[in-house]
Design an enzyme around this catalytic site. Sequence first.
Site, mmCIF file in Angstrom:
data_model
loop_
_atom_site.group_PDB
_atom_site.id
_atom_site.type_symbol
_atom_site.label_atom_id
_atom_site.label_comp_id
_atom_site.label_asym_id
_atom_site.label_seq_id
_atom_site.Cartn_x
_atom_site.Cartn_y
_atom_site.Cartn_z
ATOM 1 N NE ARG A 117 -9.612 11.237 9.474
ATOM 2 C CZ ARG A 117 -10.566 12.331 9.735
ATOM 3 N NH1 ARG A 117 -11.462 12.146 10.452
ATOM 4 N NH2 ARG A 117 -10.439 13.597 9.271
ATOM 5 C CG ASP B 255 5.325 -4.500 -2.349
ATOM 6 O OD1 ASP B 255 6.058 -4.260 -0.634
ATOM 7 O OD2 ASP B 255 4.334 -4.751 -1.783
ATOM 8 C CE LYS C 10 3.493 -9.773 4.707
ATOM 9 N NZ LYS C 10 2.070 -9.714 5.156
HETATM 10 N N1 PLP Z 1 3.076 -6.321 -0.506
HETATM 11 C C1 PLP Z 1 3.391 -7.784 -0.181
HETATM 12 C C2 PLP Z 1 4.844 -8.090 -0.797
HETATM 13 C C3 PLP Z 1 2.644 -8.651 0.466
HETATM 14 O O1 PLP Z 1 3.713 -10.018 1.030
HETATM 15 C C4 PLP Z 1 2.181 -8.009 1.518
HETATM 16 C C5 PLP Z 1 1.105 -9.363 2.322
HETATM 17 O O2 PLP Z 1 1.691 -10.324 1.724
HETATM 18 C C6 PLP Z 1 1.405 -7.104 0.986
HETATM 19 C C7 PLP Z 1 1.796 -5.973 0.231
HETATM 20 C C8 PLP Z 1 0.087 -6.484 2.020
HETATM 21 O O3 PLP Z 1 -0.038 -5.955 3.484
HETATM 22 P P1 PLP Z 1 -0.535 -6.232 4.760
HETATM 23 O O4 PLP Z 1 -0.884 -8.005 4.867
HETATM 24 O O5 PLP Z 1 0.033 -6.017 5.636
HETATM 25 O O6 PLP Z 1 -1.797 -5.746 4.191
#
Ligand code: PLP
Length: 381
Positions: free
Chosen positions: A48, A173, A198
Site C-alpha cells: 500500500r 490536468d 487515457k
Molecule cells: N481528467 C480528465 C481530463 C479526464 O478526462 C478524466 C476521465 O475521463 C479524469 C481526469 C479522471 O480519470 P479516471 O477516469 O481515470 O478516474
Amino acid sequence: MGFTTRQIHSGVEPDPVSGSILTPIYQTTTYVQDSVDEYLAKGYSYSRSANPTVRALEVKLADLEGGADCSCYGTGMAAINALFMACLNAGDHCVISDVAYGGTYRLATKIYSRFGVEFTFADTSDTDAVAASLRDNTRLVLTETPANPTLKLTDLAAVSKLTRARGIPHAVDNTFLTPYYQRPLELGADIVVHSTTKYFDGHNATVGGAVITATQDLDDQVRFVQNATGTIMSPFVAFLTLQGCKTLSVRLERQSASALAIAQFLEAHPKVTKVCYPGLESFAQADLARSQASGFGAMLWFEVAGGLASGKALMDCIDLWSLAENLGSVESLITHPVTMTHADVEEAERHRVGITDGLVRASVGLEDTADLIDALREALG
Ligand code: PLP
C-alpha cells in the site's frame, strides 16, 4: 535523450534476479526486512506504501513531465483526490477551470464542499478572471487544458506567474495532451495530474492516475495521502501502463494527424454546423495552442445540423467508432458528454460554459484515417 527514447527506457532496469527486460509484476503485499535496524533499507515494506512495479512507472512519468517525483493511483480521480487532500483543509478555497472533466466537478461540489472547502469555477482562459477569483484563503488552482470536452485552453505560463506571486500551487490536468505535447512544469506550474487511463495506457485496458510534482516537498505531501488513504495503483495496472508508455509519442503523432484530417473533413461537410479542434485555423485560441504545446492532440468535437436529435442519431448508427466514455485509446471513441462524461454537471452550468446538448466528442484512435472518415461520411448521410 529524446522523449521517445525516454518513454521506453526511463525508470526501467533489467530485473536484477533474472535479467527480464520488462519490470516484473511484483504481485506481493509484503517485503521481508534484513533486520530491524535495516528496516526499509531496500525501500519497500508493504505494497500500500510502495511497490517496485508501480515505482518504475512513477520514475518514468516524473522524467517525462520533467518533475521531481510522481505518485501513481488506482484511477485519475484518485490522483485528483490525493491532490485535493494534500492541498485543501476545511475553510480553504480552490479555483478550478469552469470547463473540466465532470468527475472533477463532482468531487469538488458533491464531496469536498461537504467538508467546508469552497470552490470557484473560473474561466481560466482569461487570466484576469483567475486573478479576480483568488481569495486570501485560496490554497490551490487547478486548470485543465485543453479542457474536457470543449477544448478551451488556459495560458499556463500566465496563470503560473499569477499563482507563484501569491504562493499558491498551480496544478494542471495534462491528460489530453500528455507530456509529449505539453509540459506544464516547464511553463511554471507546480503539479501535473493525469488520468493514465487515457493516452499513457492507450489500449482501453486499465484505469489509473498520476500526480507529478515540481518539488520533492510537494511529492511528500501527496504521497502521504496515497499511503494514508490506500489509493496506490495496482502492480498489474502499472505493468500494463509501462508497456503503453513505450509507444505514446508514436500513437499520439499518428492519432493527432488523423484528428486534423477528420476535423478538416467535418468542417467542409454541409451537415456539420460547428467543429472544434486546436489545429484548425478557426480555433478561437489558435495562437495559444501553437505557443504552449508542440501538438494539437487527438480530441475534437462537433455539432450536427438538427442539434441534439441529429447528433444522437449519428452516435447511435455510426460504424467503426464506438459509443463509449473513455478517450485516448487506439480504438476511436465517440461520446455524448451531456449524457455520459458530464452528466453530473448542472444543466445551467453546462450551458454557461458551452457544453451544448448537441456536442459530439470524438477521441480519434489509430485506425486508418480514411476508414474513420468514411464511417463519419456514412453516418452523416
Ligand atoms: N481528467 C480528465 C481530463 C479526464 O478526462 C478524466 C476521465 O475521463 C479524469 C481526469 C479522471 O480519470 P479516471 O477516469 O481515470 O478516474
